[in-house]
Design an enzyme around this catalytic site. Sequence first.
Site, PDB file in Angstrom:
ATOM      1  N   LYS A   1      16.531  40.229  37.769  1.00 27.44           N
ATOM      2  CA  LYS A   1      17.218  38.980  37.357  1.00 27.44           C
ATOM      3  C   LYS A   1      18.253  38.586  38.410  1.00 27.44           C
ATOM      4  O   LYS A   1      18.326  37.429  38.816  1.00 27.44           O
ATOM      5  CB  LYS A   1      17.911  39.212  36.017  1.00 27.44           C
ATOM      6  CG  LYS A   1      18.893  38.121  35.604  1.00 27.44           C
ATOM      7  CD  LYS A   1      19.522  38.378  34.264  1.00 27.44           C
ATOM      8  CE  LYS A   1      20.707  39.291  34.313  1.00 27.44           C
ATOM      9  NZ  LYS A   1      21.963  38.665  34.752  1.00 27.44           N
ATOM     10  N   ASN A   2      19.041  39.564  38.869  1.00 32.90           N
ATOM     11  CA  ASN A   2      20.159  39.244  39.756  1.00 32.90           C
ATOM     12  C   ASN A   2      19.758  39.034  41.200  1.00 32.90           C
ATOM     13  O   ASN A   2      20.606  38.724  42.037  1.00 32.90           O
ATOM     14  CB  ASN A   2      21.259  40.311  39.634  1.00 32.90           C
ATOM     15  CG  ASN A   2      21.962  40.187  38.282  1.00 32.90           C
ATOM     16  OD1 ASN A   2      21.723  39.240  37.525  1.00 32.90           O
ATOM     17  ND2 ASN A   2      22.801  41.152  37.969  1.00 32.90           N
TER      18      ASN A   2
ATOM     19  N   ARG B   1      18.425  37.994  27.653  1.00 32.44           N
ATOM     20  CA  ARG B   1      18.825  37.376  28.921  1.00 32.44           C
ATOM     21  C   ARG B   1      18.486  38.289  30.100  1.00 32.44           C
ATOM     22  O   ARG B   1      18.337  37.832  31.215  1.00 32.44           O
ATOM     23  CB  ARG B   1      20.342  37.126  28.922  1.00 32.44           C
ATOM     24  CG  ARG B   1      20.775  36.066  27.953  1.00 32.44           C
ATOM     25  CD  ARG B   1      22.224  35.734  28.161  1.00 32.44           C
ATOM     26  NE  ARG B   1      22.484  35.504  29.583  1.00 32.44           N
ATOM     27  CZ  ARG B   1      23.713  35.437  30.094  1.00 32.44           C
ATOM     28  NH1 ARG B   1      24.754  35.626  29.324  1.00 32.44           N
ATOM     29  NH2 ARG B   1      23.892  35.200  31.374  1.00 32.44           N
TER      30      ARG B   1
ATOM     31  N   ARG C   1      36.227  36.186  35.054  1.00 38.69           N
ATOM     32  CA  ARG C   1      35.169  35.819  36.007  1.00 38.69           C
ATOM     33  C   ARG C   1      35.548  34.590  36.856  1.00 38.69           C
ATOM     34  O   ARG C   1      34.861  33.571  36.871  1.00 38.69           O
ATOM     35  CB  ARG C   1      33.850  35.556  35.281  1.00 38.69           C
ATOM     36  CG  ARG C   1      33.398  36.600  34.294  1.00 38.69           C
ATOM     37  CD  ARG C   1      32.922  37.886  34.908  1.00 38.69           C
ATOM     38  NE  ARG C   1      31.716  37.777  35.698  1.00 38.69           N
ATOM     39  CZ  ARG C   1      30.476  37.834  35.204  1.00 38.69           C
ATOM     40  NH1 ARG C   1      30.309  37.918  33.908  1.00 38.69           N
ATOM     41  NH2 ARG C   1      29.428  37.776  36.001  1.00 38.69           N
ATOM     42  N   PRO C   2      36.664  34.605  37.544  1.00 41.21           N
ATOM     43  CA  PRO C   2      37.028  33.452  38.380  1.00 41.21           C
ATOM     44  C   PRO C   2      36.030  33.246  39.520  1.00 41.21           C
ATOM     45  O   PRO C   2      35.258  34.159  39.845  1.00 41.21           O
ATOM     46  CB  PRO C   2      38.399  33.837  38.928  1.00 41.21           C
ATOM     47  CG  PRO C   2      38.429  35.314  38.870  1.00 41.21           C
ATOM     48  CD  PRO C   2      37.614  35.711  37.682  1.00 41.21           C
ATOM     49  N   VAL C   3      36.036  32.050  40.105  1.00 31.37           N
ATOM     50  CA  VAL C   3      35.161  31.762  41.256  1.00 31.37           C
ATOM     51  C   VAL C   3      35.998  31.273  42.447  1.00 31.37           C
ATOM     52  O   VAL C   3      35.485  30.598  43.345  1.00 31.37           O
ATOM     53  CB  VAL C   3      34.062  30.737  40.902  1.00 31.37           C
ATOM     54  CG1 VAL C   3      33.059  31.321  39.921  1.00 31.37           C
ATOM     55  CG2 VAL C   3      34.680  29.440  40.340  1.00 31.37           C
TER      56      VAL C   3
ATOM     57  N   ASP D   1      27.009  47.581  36.126  1.00 33.48           N
ATOM     58  CA  ASP D   1      25.959  47.184  35.179  1.00 33.48           C
ATOM     59  C   ASP D   1      25.263  48.379  34.535  1.00 33.48           C
ATOM     60  O   ASP D   1      24.430  48.195  33.645  1.00 33.48           O
ATOM     61  CB  ASP D   1      24.915  46.304  35.880  1.00 33.48           C
ATOM     62  CG  ASP D   1      25.483  44.950  36.225  1.00 33.48           C
ATOM     63  OD1 ASP D   1      24.833  44.205  36.970  1.00 33.48           O
ATOM     64  OD2 ASP D   1      26.612  44.651  35.773  1.00 33.48           O
TER      65      ASP D   1
ATOM     66  N   CYS E   1      33.740  34.953  30.360  1.00 30.28           N
ATOM     67  CA  CYS E   1      32.660  35.411  29.482  1.00 30.28           C
ATOM     68  C   CYS E   1      33.172  36.672  28.788  1.00 30.28           C
ATOM     69  O   CYS E   1      34.304  37.093  29.001  1.00 30.28           O
ATOM     70  CB  CYS E   1      31.392  35.685  30.291  1.00 30.28           C
ATOM     71  SG  CYS E   1      31.469  37.215  31.176  1.00 30.28           S
TER      72      CYS E   1
HETATM   73  C1  EPZ Z   1      27.337  39.794  39.706  1.00 32.83           C
HETATM   74  O1  EPZ Z   1      28.292  39.041  39.009  1.00 32.83           O
HETATM   75  C2  EPZ Z   1      26.227  40.105  38.715  1.00 32.83           C
HETATM   76  N1  EPZ Z   1      25.632  38.849  38.244  1.00 32.83           N
HETATM   77  C3  EPZ Z   1      26.807  40.896  37.538  1.00 32.83           C
HETATM   78  O2  EPZ Z   1      25.742  41.216  36.662  1.00 32.83           O
HETATM   79  C4  EPZ Z   1      27.417  42.182  38.083  1.00 32.83           C
HETATM   80  O3  EPZ Z   1      28.002  42.898  37.014  1.00 32.83           O
HETATM   81  C5  EPZ Z   1      28.485  41.835  39.133  1.00 32.83           C
HETATM   82  O4  EPZ Z   1      27.902  41.028  40.175  1.00 32.83           O
HETATM   83  C6  EPZ Z   1      29.080  43.075  39.780  1.00 32.83           C
HETATM   84  O5  EPZ Z   1      28.056  43.823  40.387  1.00 32.83           O
HETATM   85  C7  EPZ Z   1      24.720  38.239  39.029  1.00 32.83           C
HETATM   86  O6  EPZ Z   1      24.399  38.694  40.129  1.00 32.83           O
HETATM   87  C8  EPZ Z   1      24.108  36.983  38.491  1.00 32.83           C
HETATM   88  P1  EPZ Z   1      31.489  39.570  41.236  1.00 32.83           P
HETATM   89  P2  EPZ Z   1      29.455  38.272  39.823  1.00 32.83           P
HETATM   90  O7  EPZ Z   1      31.778  38.223  41.784  1.00 32.83           O
HETATM   91  O8  EPZ Z   1      28.980  37.913  41.171  1.00 32.83           O
HETATM   92  C9  EPZ Z   1      36.171  39.159  40.810  1.00 32.83           C
HETATM   93  C10 EPZ Z   1      24.632  41.368  34.622  1.00 32.83           C
HETATM   94  O9  EPZ Z   1      24.859  42.085  33.672  1.00 32.83           O
HETATM   95  N2  EPZ Z   1      36.019  37.830  41.435  1.00 32.83           N
HETATM   96  O10 EPZ Z   1      30.863  40.594  42.140  1.00 32.83           O
HETATM   97  O11 EPZ Z   1      29.983  37.208  38.927  1.00 32.83           O
HETATM   98  C11 EPZ Z   1      35.524  39.250  39.442  1.00 32.83           C
HETATM   99  O12 EPZ Z   1      36.411  38.787  38.444  1.00 32.83           O
HETATM  100  C12 EPZ Z   1      25.775  40.685  35.340  1.00 32.83           C
HETATM  101  O13 EPZ Z   1      23.502  41.155  35.114  1.00 32.83           O
HETATM  102  C13 EPZ Z   1      37.156  37.080  41.721  1.00 32.83           C
HETATM  103  O14 EPZ Z   1      38.278  37.497  41.445  1.00 32.83           O
HETATM  104  O15 EPZ Z   1      30.545  39.412  39.971  1.00 32.83           O
HETATM  105  C14 EPZ Z   1      35.240  40.731  39.313  1.00 32.83           C
HETATM  106  O16 EPZ Z   1      36.408  41.400  38.894  1.00 32.83           O
HETATM  107  C15 EPZ Z   1      27.066  40.903  34.598  1.00 32.83           C
HETATM  108  N3  EPZ Z   1      37.012  35.858  42.309  1.00 32.83           N
HETATM  109  C16 EPZ Z   1      34.924  41.158  40.750  1.00 32.83           C
HETATM  110  O17 EPZ Z   1      35.446  40.127  41.589  1.00 32.83           O
HETATM  111  C17 EPZ Z   1      35.767  35.355  42.635  1.00 32.83           C
HETATM  112  O18 EPZ Z   1      35.696  34.230  43.191  1.00 32.83           O
HETATM  113  C18 EPZ Z   1      33.443  41.300  41.033  1.00 32.83           C
HETATM  114  O19 EPZ Z   1      32.813  40.137  40.559  1.00 32.83           O
HETATM  115  C19 EPZ Z   1      34.640  36.130  42.340  1.00 32.83           C
HETATM  116  C20 EPZ Z   1      34.773  37.365  41.749  1.00 32.83           C
END
Ligand code: EPZ
Length: 420
Positions: free
Chosen positions: A22-23, A399, A122-124, A307, A117
């Site tokens: 999926k990811n 999902r 989950r900030p971007v 995960d 969520c």
């Molecule tokens: C990806 O989410 C995966 N989703 C998640 O899988 C997975 O748990 C996660 O990576 C960590 O491996 C997909 O690939 C679709 P991050 P993502 O950005 O990219 C912080 C599942 O179960 N952060 O790596 O959203 C964030 O809050 C899902 O399949 C910021 O602060 O995760 C977190 O603490 C759940 N600012 C850390 O970084 C940002 O702009 C890692 O998040 C982005 C992230």
Amino acid sequence: MDKLLITGGTRLNGVVRASGAKNAALPILAATLLTKELITIKNLPHLHDITTMLELLGSMGCGVVVDEKMSVQLDVSTLNNCEAPYELVKTMRASILVLGPLVSHFGRAVVSLPGGCAIGSRPVDLHLRGLEAMGAIISVEGGDIVASVDGRLKGARIFFDKVTVTGTENLLMAATLAEGQTVLENAAREPEVVDLAECLIAMGAKITGHGTDTIVIDGVEALHGTSYPVMPDRIETGTFLVAAAITGGKVRVIDTDVKSLEAVLSKLEEAGAKVTCGDSWIEVDMEGRRPKAVNISTAPYPAFPTDMQAQFVALNSVADGVARVIENIFENRFMHVDEMLRMGADIEVSGNTAIVRGRTSLKGAPVMATDLRASASLVLSALVAEGDTKIDRIYHIDRGYECIEEKFGSLGAKISRVLN
Ligand code: EPZ
């Protein structure tokens, strides 16, 4: 709402095939926005999130043709808008992955700001800051991210304050059509990032360093079509291997990616499982033994994946000993614990640490899924619990796990879906 009904106590035994990841599929589907030529993505898992991403691409005017084997042909030449509306984004945060490709290829994007969520805020911000560094003008208006650029994005050196998987993926995609060179530092090294990079390279992108923490992209004028199979799902694979370990059984997962689960396989061996691997299969044989407690601390790849954290809390809840599980990535990823306590687990959460005292048995009970991986851990607990467990809100499971009851059923689990 559908529910899963599981009667515990069966040792799982058999062979199951890993679905497409999926990811990896989600960013790769977003990457199709980077070319106007026909492009085919194969080995897609049949999951709600994939359907949502295809709906999103279709809502932008892209042609989407899916065949019975879940290969999809996309035609982005008919795209007529660059918007990812709230009603779609609120159901799938990964919609943010269309932002980079849209700005880079079409010079504009309006993507609803994903809310938080269940597992965290989950900030971007890192996605947006990176795009601004490449020359995008970004504002947030009425809950939407509005991004635009006159002409092409410009290559830039971007340092991620935190390792972010989709942040790395968004900027990797944006950089493929930018003018000049982009260097992503402290980039995510996840295998799904590597799979995306390989797909982009097949489309004509110039990328090196993917799989390390420094990725270098030399922008090109245009990308072309390709036919690309998505990698197998390592988290689904790990979940089935833990199912063997928790029930004392023996499970072989075939058509999977053997080299992307080292941290998980080493923890399974530490828990007492016999782990063997072939070119494209991994087998766990617990030989009827009770697992030993194993400490877990999640971190970006290649360390132990967040995960898989909930699945190992389930394993530890029936293991011999006491385990410490530390969640370092997300601020609220222990919601499975309250549900496991209802099944008699002995778990104490303080901050980002859970202390799990293994019990010799759990008791079936009605429980509720809260997020994707937490719900998988409830399935694992139910497989080993005495009696029946009914899991509610299993849309979370649908999902991320394709045909979960069929796959577990083929391994001998007493599991059925109750429709209502
Ligand atoms: C990806 O989410 C995966 N989703 C998640 O899988 C997975 O748990 C996660 O990576 C960590 O491996 C997909 O690939 C679709 P991050 P993502 O950005 O990219 C912080 C599942 O179960 N952060 O790596 O959203 C964030 O809050 C899902 O399949 C910021 O602060 O995760 C977190 O603490 C759940 N600012 C850390 O970084 C940002 O702009 C890692 O998040 C982005 C992230």
